[in-house]
Design a protein around this motif. Structure first.
Motif, mmCIF file in Angstrom:
data_model
loop_
_atom_site.group_PDB
_atom_site.id
_atom_site.type_symbol
_atom_site.label_atom_id
_atom_site.label_comp_id
_atom_site.label_asym_id
_atom_site.label_seq_id
_atom_site.Cartn_x
_atom_site.Cartn_y
_atom_site.Cartn_z
ATOM 1 N N ALA A 1 -13.477 27.410 32.803
ATOM 2 C CA ALA A 1 -14.667 28.186 33.375
ATOM 3 C C ALA A 1 -14.142 29.553 33.744
ATOM 4 O O ALA A 1 -12.680 29.754 33.901
ATOM 5 N N SER B 1 -24.910 22.789 35.906
ATOM 6 C CA SER B 1 -23.442 22.857 36.441
ATOM 7 C C SER B 1 -23.000 21.220 36.759
ATOM 8 O O SER B 1 -21.964 20.887 36.546
ATOM 9 N N GLU C 1 -19.333 28.256 33.183
ATOM 10 C CA GLU C 1 -18.807 26.979 32.946
ATOM 11 C C GLU C 1 -18.874 26.540 31.363
ATOM 12 O O GLU C 1 -19.931 26.872 30.913
#
Length: 402
Positions: free
Chosen positions: A345, A318, A227
């Motif tokens: 991502a 995350s 990400e």
């Protein structure tokens, strides 16, 4: 043979580069690329960071090292010939603690063995000359490391294939691969394509497609989502080139870093969290089938036993922008949570052996007249044209280009 038909499964950058290489080196051979999506470069290629790696990280003598260094040279020339973006903005690999200096020195020696051009050690003061807003006590500077647009390169490869008389057939998810008299039959539902040889470049689905071809079970693909944060436009001036940490040698991932893109944006990331689906680009995407496959594979549990602490740390990043940016601030101290927004991502197809080892090098299997690319993570995009040379040499028993 002029009447030979070569099939390639997968229209990512490696599959397209391979098809293009066959068309160039074997005139008269028909090439057909089979892709499940309705356009090329949808998955790993389309979510790539755009970095053209110089060959710093890879074990000397490995396929990654050899093909990356070769790949940079021919990719640069290709981009220049076609007017595609290729900007040598340079990279710093930065040590922020004393205990990283030994690893940085090992990296320097490895890069020298790989003949990375113009690489040099630099001091804290020299870091500031190159990157006034960067932190760190010492660094390696790779001035020839570049950025490009890999989806644009992939689309150009597809044009080359079609211009040579080949075909890129989209919307063709492979459901079976069968050896039949006269060749190999590749099916997608009721559609059938007969080829003389088949090359599998299926990326996130490489193990599943290889299974259709009767290749061995391992290595299994474990999807890791990476990400990114994006610097707000008014803060992109804080980063001039690529700023990377000294990587942890236990992992094939390079850690959270700062990556300018050819469109002028600057990404911060990626982290590396276990995705719950092969195409799990979003946190909420879950595939029961993919999870069941992970749970049934012994290597998954052995990997978890070795690396669960790191996994928890990555998941914190995350879920929390503050946690995500904690490490990043070490490299550009002036950047904080207020300076970034959530970006996109990607999902990395990471091969895993049964003993829980994360496969580092490229891995290519041959099963009769079928060649399966079983592991081709970063720097596969950088090395794509050299990987294509290597595959074509292996498949047809001809030497790679010089």
């Amino acid at each position: 043979m002029a009447d030979e038909t070569i099939g390639i499964v997968g229209a990512g950058i490696v599959g397209l580069a391979t098809a293009r290489e066959i068309a160039l080196r074997r005139p008269g051979t028909r090439v057909v690329v089979l892709e499940k999506e309705v356009e090329v470069a949808v998955h790993q290629t389309g979510h790539n960071s755009g970095v053209v790696h110089a060959g710093i990280y890879y074990a000397p003598g490995s396929l990654k090292a050899d093909l990356c260094v070769r790949g940079v040279a021919i990719l640069r020339e290709y981009c220049q010939d076609r007017g595609l973006p290729y900007d040598e903005i340079g990279k710093l690999v930065v040590a922020v603690r004393q205990d990283e200096l030994g690893r940085m020195e090992n990296l320097y020696e490895r890069a020298r063995n790989n003949h990375v051009p113009e690489l040099r050690r630099i001091s804290q003061a020299e870091i500031k000359e190159l990157e006034p807003h960067a932190g760190g006590i010492a660094a390696l500077h790779s001035p020839r490391t570049a950025i490009t647009d890999y989806p644009a390169i992939a689309r150009e490869f597809a044009k080359d294939i079609e211009a040579s008389g080949g075909e890129v057939r989209l919307g063709f998810p492979v459901t079976s691969i069968t050896t039949v008299p006269g060749g190999i039959e590749v099916a997608s539902g009721q559609q059938r394509v007969l080829v003389s040889r088949l090359i599998l470049c299926a990326g996130l689905h490489s193990d599943a497609v290889a299974k259709l071809a009767q290749d061995k079970r391992e290595p299994k693909i474990i999807p890791f989502r990476g990400e990114y944060m994006l610097l707000k436009p008014e803060r992109t001036h804080l980063v001039r080139g690529l700023i990377y940490p000294v990587p942890d040698p236990r992992y094939p991932f390079l850690g959270v870093h700062f990556t300018p893109r050819v469109d002028g944006s600057v990404e911060v990331g990626p982290n590396a969290v276990l995705a719950l689906a092969r195409e799990g680009y979003k946190l909420g995407r879950v595939s029961v089938k993919d999870l069941a496959g992970l749970a049934a594979y012994p290597g998954s549990w052995r990997m978890a036993a070795q690396h669960w602490r790191t996994g928890i740390k990555e998941y914190r990043g995350s879920l929390s922008a503050k946690a995500f940016m904690k490490d990043a601030k070490s490299y550009v101290p002036g950047v904080g949570v207020a300076d970034v927004v959530r970006g996109g991502a990607g999902v990395r197809a990471q091969a895993l052996d049964p003993d829980g080892t994360l496969v580092d090098d490229f891995r290519i299997h041959q099963v009769g007249r079928i060649t399966a690319v079983r592991n081709a993570p970063s720097p596969a995009a950088t090395a794509s044209m050299a990987i294509a040379e290597h595959i074509v040499g292996a498949v047809f028993g001809t030497p790679s280009a010089p």
